[in-house]
Design a protein around this motif. Structure first.
Motif, short mmCIF file in Angstrom:
data_model
loop_
_atom_site.label_atom_id
_atom_site.label_comp_id
_atom_site.label_asym_id
_atom_site.label_seq_id
_atom_site.Cartn_x
_atom_site.Cartn_y
_atom_site.Cartn_z
N UNK A 13 118.47 153.06 44.27
CA UNK A 13 119.06 154.00 45.23
C UNK A 13 118.21 155.25 45.36
N UNK A 14 117.70 155.75 44.24
CA UNK A 14 116.85 156.95 44.28
C UNK A 14 115.54 156.66 45.02
N UNK A 15 115.00 155.45 44.85
CA UNK A 15 113.78 155.09 45.57
C UNK A 15 114.04 155.03 47.07
N UNK A 16 115.20 154.48 47.46
CA UNK A 16 115.56 154.41 48.88
C UNK A 16 115.70 155.81 49.45
N UNK A 17 116.34 156.72 48.72
CA UNK A 17 116.47 158.09 49.19
C UNK A 17 115.12 158.77 49.33
N UNK A 18 114.22 158.43 48.44
CA UNK A 18 112.89 159.02 48.47
C UNK A 18 112.11 158.52 49.70
#
Length: 109
Positions: A13-18
């Motif tokens: 999820x953090x990678x997608x937000x990034x």
């Protein structure tokens, strides 16, 4: 604020937000000023309003647990991703074909 335990779902999820700038081609996001994943962050849950029960609510069958699952369920996003992937692969193939047909230069000393 405590540093939360990073699971594989949270990490994705953090990678997608990034990489959110590449998700929607028509929406502009400022450049990320951070290299890695953040150490301290919080995760929230969106609570639906009982007033919007029939209008702007997502049914329980369509709700997903993570952002990645939501994106994979979104047909428009998948269609866009597939098209972009095909474009990139065709560009790479054209570039490789051009490289293969070029003559080798001989250097004279």
């Amino acid at each position: 604020m405590k540093a939360p335990e990073i699971t594989s779902e949270l990490k994705n999820d953090l990678k997608v937000l990034k990489m959110r700038a590449s998700l929607d081609p028509k929406h502009f996001y400022k450049k990320n000023d951070r290299e890695g994943l953040p150490k301290y962050f919080q995760v929230g849950t969106v609570v639906d309003s009982p007033v919007d029960f029939y209008h702007s609510r997502i049914p329980k069958k369509q709700r997903k647990r993570t952002i990645v699952e939501e994106l994979l369920a979104d047909s428009e996003f998948r269609r866009y991703n597939k098209r972009k992937y095909q474009e990139i692969m065709s560009e790479k193939a054209a570039f490789a074909a051009g490289k293969k047909n070029r003559k080798k230069k001989k250097f004279h000393n």
